[in-house]
Motif scaffolding. Structure first.
Motif, PDB file in Angstrom:
ATOM      1  N   LEU A  18       0.849  -1.179   0.000  1.00 36.25           N
ATOM      2  CA  LEU A  18       0.000   0.000   0.000  1.00 36.25           C
ATOM      3  C   LEU A  18       0.883   1.228   0.000  1.00 36.25           C
ATOM      4  O   LEU A  18       2.019   1.186   0.479  1.00 36.25           O
ATOM      5  N   ARG A  19       0.339   2.322  -0.510  1.00 32.40           N
ATOM      6  CA  ARG A  19       1.036   3.597  -0.497  1.00 32.40           C
ATOM      7  C   ARG A  19       0.149   4.650   0.133  1.00 32.40           C
ATOM      8  O   ARG A  19      -0.977   4.865  -0.313  1.00 32.40           O
ATOM      9  N   LEU A  20       0.664   5.310   1.155  1.00 36.36           N
ATOM     10  CA  LEU A  20      -0.034   6.397   1.813  1.00 36.36           C
ATOM     11  C   LEU A  20       0.554   7.729   1.376  1.00 36.36           C
ATOM     12  O   LEU A  20       1.749   7.839   1.125  1.00 36.36           O
ATOM     13  N   SER A  21      -0.295   8.748   1.323  1.00 35.92           N
ATOM     14  CA  SER A  21       0.141  10.094   0.993  1.00 35.92           C
ATOM     15  C   SER A  21      -0.317  11.054   2.072  1.00 35.92           C
ATOM     16  O   SER A  21      -1.350  10.843   2.721  1.00 35.92           O
ATOM     17  N   CYS A  22       0.442  12.117   2.248  1.00 38.60           N
ATOM     18  CA  CYS A  22       0.119  13.164   3.208  1.00 38.60           C
ATOM     19  C   CYS A  22       0.428  14.498   2.558  1.00 38.60           C
ATOM     20  O   CYS A  22       1.599  14.834   2.345  1.00 38.60           O
ATOM     21  N   ALA A  23      -0.611  15.245   2.229  1.00 37.54           N
ATOM     22  CA  ALA A  23      -0.465  16.530   1.558  1.00 37.54           C
ATOM     23  C   ALA A  23      -0.627  17.661   2.556  1.00 37.54           C
ATOM     24  O   ALA A  23      -1.605  17.700   3.307  1.00 37.54           O
ATOM     25  N   PHE A  47       5.920   5.250  16.894  1.00 34.88           N
ATOM     26  CA  PHE A  47       6.674   5.827  15.796  1.00 34.88           C
ATOM     27  C   PHE A  47       6.913   4.795  14.710  1.00 34.88           C
ATOM     28  O   PHE A  47       7.212   3.634  14.990  1.00 34.88           O
ATOM     29  N   VAL A  48       6.801   5.234  13.461  1.00 36.72           N
ATOM     30  CA  VAL A  48       7.055   4.363  12.322  1.00 36.72           C
ATOM     31  C   VAL A  48       8.304   4.806  11.569  1.00 36.72           C
ATOM     32  O   VAL A  48       9.254   4.033  11.405  1.00 36.72           O
ATOM     33  N   THR A  49       8.309   6.048  11.097  1.00 43.00           N
ATOM     34  CA  THR A  49       9.439   6.541  10.315  1.00 43.00           C
ATOM     35  C   THR A  49       9.419   8.058  10.276  1.00 43.00           C
ATOM     36  O   THR A  49       8.368   8.684  10.429  1.00 43.00           O
ATOM     37  N   ALA A  50      10.584   8.645  10.055  1.00 39.65           N
ATOM     38  CA  ALA A  50      10.721  10.094   9.933  1.00 39.65           C
ATOM     39  C   ALA A  50      11.620  10.429   8.758  1.00 39.65           C
ATOM     40  O   ALA A  50      12.512   9.659   8.399  1.00 39.65           O
ATOM     41  N   VAL A  51      11.395  11.595   8.187  1.00 43.16           N
ATOM     42  CA  VAL A  51      12.225  12.112   7.107  1.00 43.16           C
ATOM     43  C   VAL A  51      12.518  13.576   7.400  1.00 43.16           C
ATOM     44  O   VAL A  51      11.629  14.331   7.797  1.00 43.16           O
ATOM     45  N   SER A  52      13.774  13.969   7.218  1.00 42.24           N
ATOM     46  CA  SER A  52      14.186  15.322   7.532  1.00 42.24           C
ATOM     47  C   SER A  52      13.622  16.320   6.533  1.00 42.24           C
ATOM     48  O   SER A  52      13.124  15.951   5.465  1.00 42.24           O
ATOM     49  N   TRP A  53      13.730  17.585   6.863  1.00 39.23           N
ATOM     50  CA  TRP A  53      13.111  18.633   6.056  1.00 39.23           C
ATOM     51  C   TRP A  53      13.583  18.630   4.605  1.00 39.23           C
ATOM     52  O   TRP A  53      12.802  18.936   3.701  1.00 39.23           O
ATOM     53  N   GLY A  54      14.851  18.301   4.387  1.00 40.77           N
ATOM     54  CA  GLY A  54      15.382  18.270   3.036  1.00 40.77           C
ATOM     55  C   GLY A  54      15.276  16.909   2.370  1.00 40.77           C
ATOM     56  O   GLY A  54      15.631  16.780   1.192  1.00 40.77           O
ATOM     57  N   LYS A  65      11.741  -1.737   9.199  1.00 39.06           N
ATOM     58  CA  LYS A  65      12.949  -1.616   8.387  1.00 39.06           C
ATOM     59  C   LYS A  65      12.979  -2.672   7.286  1.00 39.06           C
ATOM     60  O   LYS A  65      12.702  -3.843   7.530  1.00 39.06           O
ATOM     61  N   GLY A  66      13.313  -2.225   6.093  1.00 39.83           N
ATOM     62  CA  GLY A  66      13.382  -3.125   4.961  1.00 39.83           C
ATOM     63  C   GLY A  66      12.062  -3.359   4.267  1.00 39.83           C
ATOM     64  O   GLY A  66      12.036  -3.957   3.184  1.00 39.83           O
ATOM     65  N   ARG A  67      10.971  -2.901   4.869  1.00 44.15           N
ATOM     66  CA  ARG A  67       9.647  -3.099   4.289  1.00 44.15           C
ATOM     67  C   ARG A  67       8.960  -1.794   3.915  1.00 44.15           C
ATOM     68  O   ARG A  67       8.216  -1.749   2.939  1.00 44.15           O
ATOM     69  N   PHE A  68       9.192  -0.750   4.701  1.00 44.87           N
ATOM     70  CA  PHE A  68       8.566   0.548   4.460  1.00 44.87           C
ATOM     71  C   PHE A  68       9.608   1.534   3.946  1.00 44.87           C
ATOM     72  O   PHE A  68      10.779   1.483   4.342  1.00 44.87           O
ATOM     73  N   THR A  69       9.170   2.453   3.101  1.00 45.28           N
ATOM     74  CA  THR A  69      10.020   3.512   2.597  1.00 45.28           C
ATOM     75  C   THR A  69       9.283   4.839   2.690  1.00 45.28           C
ATOM     76  O   THR A  69       8.178   4.973   2.169  1.00 45.28           O
ATOM     77  N   VAL A  70       9.906   5.805   3.353  1.00 45.82           N
ATOM     78  CA  VAL A  70       9.336   7.138   3.449  1.00 45.82           C
ATOM     79  C   VAL A  70      10.046   8.054   2.458  1.00 45.82           C
ATOM     80  O   VAL A  70      11.258   7.925   2.235  1.00 45.82           O
ATOM     81  N   SER A  71       9.300   8.946   1.857  1.00 44.07           N
ATOM     82  CA  SER A  71       9.873   9.909   0.936  1.00 44.07           C
ATOM     83  C   SER A  71       9.039  11.179   0.970  1.00 44.07           C
ATOM     84  O   SER A  71       7.941  11.199   1.528  1.00 44.07           O
ATOM     85  N   ARG A  72       9.577  12.216   0.382  1.00 44.18           N
ATOM     86  CA  ARG A  72       8.828  13.463   0.311  1.00 44.18           C
ATOM     87  C   ARG A  72       9.144  14.187  -0.986  1.00 44.18           C
ATOM     88  O   ARG A  72      10.243  14.056  -1.539  1.00 44.18           O
ATOM     89  N   ASP A  73       8.180  14.946  -1.443  1.00 45.75           N
ATOM     90  CA  ASP A  73       8.335  15.778  -2.622  1.00 45.75           C
ATOM     91  C   ASP A  73       7.984  17.192  -2.191  1.00 45.75           C
ATOM     92  O   ASP A  73       6.805  17.537  -2.068  1.00 45.75           O
ATOM     93  N   ASN A  74       9.000  17.991  -1.944  1.00 45.97           N
ATOM     94  CA  ASN A  74       8.758  19.338  -1.423  1.00 45.97           C
ATOM     95  C   ASN A  74       8.122  20.267  -2.446  1.00 45.97           C
ATOM     96  O   ASN A  74       7.520  21.273  -2.074  1.00 45.97           O
ATOM     97  N   LEU A  75       8.259  19.954  -3.717  1.00 42.17           N
ATOM     98  CA  LEU A  75       7.592  20.750  -4.742  1.00 42.17           C
ATOM     99  C   LEU A  75       6.088  20.504  -4.751  1.00 42.17           C
ATOM    100  O   LEU A  75       5.323  21.366  -5.179  1.00 42.17           O
ATOM    101  N   LYS A  76       5.673  19.336  -4.284  1.00 46.16           N
ATOM    102  CA  LYS A  76       4.257  18.993  -4.204  1.00 46.16           C
ATOM    103  C   LYS A  76       3.708  19.077  -2.786  1.00 46.16           C
ATOM    104  O   LYS A  76       2.531  18.784  -2.567  1.00 46.16           O
ATOM    105  N   ASN A  77       4.553  19.447  -1.833  1.00 44.13           N
ATOM    106  CA  ASN A  77       4.150  19.530  -0.425  1.00 44.13           C
ATOM    107  C   ASN A  77       3.531  18.223   0.062  1.00 44.13           C
ATOM    108  O   ASN A  77       2.527  18.220   0.782  1.00 44.13           O
ATOM    109  N   THR A  78       4.155  17.127  -0.312  1.00 44.44           N
ATOM    110  CA  THR A  78       3.581  15.820  -0.025  1.00 44.44           C
ATOM    111  C   THR A  78       4.637  14.854   0.489  1.00 44.44           C
ATOM    112  O   THR A  78       5.760  14.820  -0.021  1.00 44.44           O
TER     113      THR A  78
END
Length: 127
Positions: A18-23, A47-54, A65-78
């Motif tokens: 599954l893929r979750l989004s947060c806008a 707590f599950v995961t964190a990603v820094s501002w950049g 670990k090894g199953r989930f991946t967090v990412s962000r797109d700052n141009l899309k604020n997501t």
């Protein structure tokens, strides 16, 4: 002022993905540390995961670990959470959250590190 709107989630069989989004809106997304937490019925929010501002630093709870991946797109604020090889024990309400002050503590793994929270989305994994 900051609003976090979540999407995704649902019902999936064990081993699936599954893929979750947060806008985010109403703030300066690119300056916030972001994270995902989850809460199962009758249990504490964890707590599950964190990603820094950049987006250069990430941190994961041992359970994902090894199953989930967090990412962000700052141009899309997501921010995204890609979940694979899901297990029944991953069943929970998942919350996205933002630390508007980008705490100097790394990784920020406590609820008190964060200021704004999404409404939550249900993830149910069936056996």
């Amino acid at each position: 002022q900051v609003q976090l709107v979540q999407s995704g989630g649902g019902l999936v069989q064990a081993g699936g993905s599954l893929r979750l989004s947060c806008a985010a809106s109403g703030g300066t997304f690119s300056t916030y540390h972001m994270a995902w937490f989850r809460q199962a019925p009758g249990k504490e929010r964890e707590f599950v995961t964190a990603v820094s501002w950049g987006g250069k630093r990430t941190y994961y709870a041992d359970s994902v670990k090894g199953r989930f991946t967090v990412s962000r797109d700052n141009l899309k604020n997501t921010m995204y959470l890609q979940m694979s090889n899901l297990k029944v024990e991953d069943t929970a309400v998942y919350y996205c959250t933002a630390d508007r002050l980008a705490s100097s503590r790394w990784p920020p793994t406590e609820s008190r590190d964060y200021d704004y929270w999404g409404q939550g989305t249900q993830v149910t994994v069936s056996s």
